[in-house]
Motif scaffolding. Structure first.
Motif, short mmCIF file in Angstrom:
data_model
loop_
_atom_site.label_atom_id
_atom_site.label_comp_id
_atom_site.label_asym_id
_atom_site.label_seq_id
_atom_site.Cartn_x
_atom_site.Cartn_y
_atom_site.Cartn_z
N GLU A 206 50.90 37.12 26.06
CA GLU A 206 52.11 37.46 26.81
C GLU A 206 51.91 38.70 27.67
O GLU A 206 52.68 38.95 28.59
N ALA A 207 50.89 39.47 27.36
CA ALA A 207 50.57 40.68 28.13
C ALA A 207 49.09 40.99 27.92
O ALA A 207 48.46 40.52 26.97
N ILE A 208 48.56 41.80 28.81
CA ILE A 208 47.18 42.27 28.68
C ILE A 208 47.21 43.79 28.55
O ILE A 208 47.90 44.48 29.31
N LEU A 209 46.46 44.29 27.59
CA LEU A 209 46.40 45.72 27.34
C LEU A 209 45.06 46.28 27.83
O LEU A 209 44.01 45.69 27.59
N VAL A 210 45.14 47.42 28.50
CA VAL A 210 43.96 48.12 29.00
C VAL A 210 43.95 49.48 28.32
O VAL A 210 44.62 50.41 28.76
N PRO A 211 43.20 49.63 27.21
CA PRO A 211 43.47 50.74 26.31
C PRO A 211 42.84 52.10 26.59
O PRO A 211 43.10 53.03 25.83
N ASP A 212 42.05 52.26 27.61
CA ASP A 212 41.30 53.51 27.75
C ASP A 212 41.94 54.47 28.74
O ASP A 212 42.06 54.16 29.93
N THR A 213 42.32 55.68 28.27
CA THR A 213 42.88 56.68 29.19
C THR A 213 41.82 57.25 30.13
O THR A 213 42.16 57.96 31.08
N ALA A 214 40.55 56.94 29.88
CA ALA A 214 39.49 57.37 30.78
C ALA A 214 39.41 56.51 32.04
O ALA A 214 38.63 56.81 32.95
N MET A 215 40.20 55.45 32.09
CA MET A 215 40.18 54.51 33.21
C MET A 215 41.32 54.83 34.18
O MET A 215 42.47 54.97 33.76
N HIS A 216 41.01 54.93 35.45
CA HIS A 216 42.04 55.14 36.47
C HIS A 216 42.86 53.85 36.64
O HIS A 216 42.32 52.82 37.05
N THR A 217 44.14 53.91 36.31
CA THR A 217 44.99 52.71 36.42
C THR A 217 46.36 52.96 37.03
O THR A 217 47.01 52.00 37.45
N LEU A 218 46.82 54.19 37.08
CA LEU A 218 48.22 54.43 37.44
C LEU A 218 48.56 54.02 38.87
O LEU A 218 49.72 53.75 39.16
N ALA A 219 47.57 53.92 39.73
CA ALA A 219 47.83 53.52 41.12
C ALA A 219 47.76 52.00 41.32
O ALA A 219 48.10 51.51 42.40
N ILE A 220 47.34 51.26 40.27
CA ILE A 220 47.09 49.82 40.47
C ILE A 220 47.79 48.93 39.45
O ILE A 220 47.47 47.75 39.34
N VAL A 221 48.79 49.46 38.73
CA VAL A 221 49.45 48.63 37.71
C VAL A 221 50.06 47.38 38.33
O VAL A 221 49.92 46.27 37.80
N ASP A 222 50.76 47.52 39.45
CA ASP A 222 51.36 46.35 40.09
C ASP A 222 50.31 45.35 40.52
O ASP A 222 50.51 44.13 40.40
N GLU A 223 49.18 45.83 41.02
CA GLU A 223 48.09 44.93 41.41
C GLU A 223 47.54 44.18 40.19
O GLU A 223 47.22 42.99 40.27
#
Length: 239
Positions: free
Chosen positions: A181-198
């Motif tokens: 139902e969802a996908i989790l990307v668990p590492d805070t070392a990964m840049h993600t905040l600019a691409i969540v919608d993508e």
């Protein structure tokens, strides 16, 4: 203005937070204090050292000067390796040191899934498989069923921090599963905040990333979570 203080281990994607703060144009303050690191390694013994109480207490003492409304230990692997009770103890120690409510990224994942009413997930993990297995057990203890896990065997947080947006999107697409139902990307070392919608557009379902749930949980601790643009389903409506 709400201030969510962040305790972040070492240097990899800590710039995700000030970049988000700038994009939100004053909606929230996200001061970051870098906590000490012994060895930058996604290895259980190194992670237990990374998240030990003394390191967090030192960071919390520095962060107290920002007078945060809430504090997050912005580290997934350095919290889930302690198990649910150990992670709660970490958060309690930080809260006592700062004098504000506190939590961690691992706890935030469980709480975000409960908030969205989701119980079946796939995981796109950068970690080696044995470390990712600790995250699976942490989620399972919180009532989540992991239907699929992709682990990529990246040892250092520094290397994870260099992954480009298209690489992260590819990891998420590869981890998808029809039952998730969802996908989790668990590492805070990964840049993600600019691409969540993508990321969500790429798979057509909610995607929860470590830095995203960290901000969400910090705001939840401080009061009602505002609807914020560009941060996916989790921030999609007034809460």
């Amino acid at each position: 203005m709400v201030t969510v203080g962040l305790l972040y281990p070492g240097h990899s994607a800590e710039d995700d937070y000030p970049a988000l703060e700038a994009r939100l144009d004053g909606a929230v303050r996200l001061p970051v204090v870098i906590t000490s690191v012994g060895e930058d390694a996604h290895r259980v013994d190194a992670l237990l050292d990374l998240g030990r109480a003394e390191r967090l207490a030192d960071g919390a003492a520095e962060l107290a000067a920002e007078r945060p409304d809430a504090v997050m230990w912005a580290c997934t692997s350095g919290s889930f390796v302690f198990g649910p009770e150990g992670a709660r103890n970490q958060a309690s120690g930080v809260a006592a040191a700062v004098g504000a409510p506190a939590s961690s990224t691992s706890i935030a994942f469980v709480d975000a899934l409960n908030h969205l009413g989701l119980t079946k997930v796939a995981i796109a993990a950068s970690y080696p498989e044995d470390v990712a297995g600790h995250f699976v057990r942490f989620l399972t203890a919180g009532g989540t069923e992991v239907v699929s896990m992709g682990s990529h065997g990246i040892i250092t947080a520094a290397e994870v921090g260099t992954l480009a947006a298209d690489q992260v999107i590819s990891m998420v697409k590869a981890a998808d599963h029809p039952d998730a139902e969802a996908i989790l990307v668990p590492d805070t070392a990964m840049h993600t905040l600019a691409i969540v919608d993508e990321l969500e557009a790429a798979v057509g379902k909610p995607v929860l990333t470590a830095n995203q749930v960290t901000v969400w949980k910090g705001l939840q601790l401080a009061g009602p979570v505002p609807s914020l643009p560009g941060l996916g389903s989790l921030f999609g409506e007034q809460q």
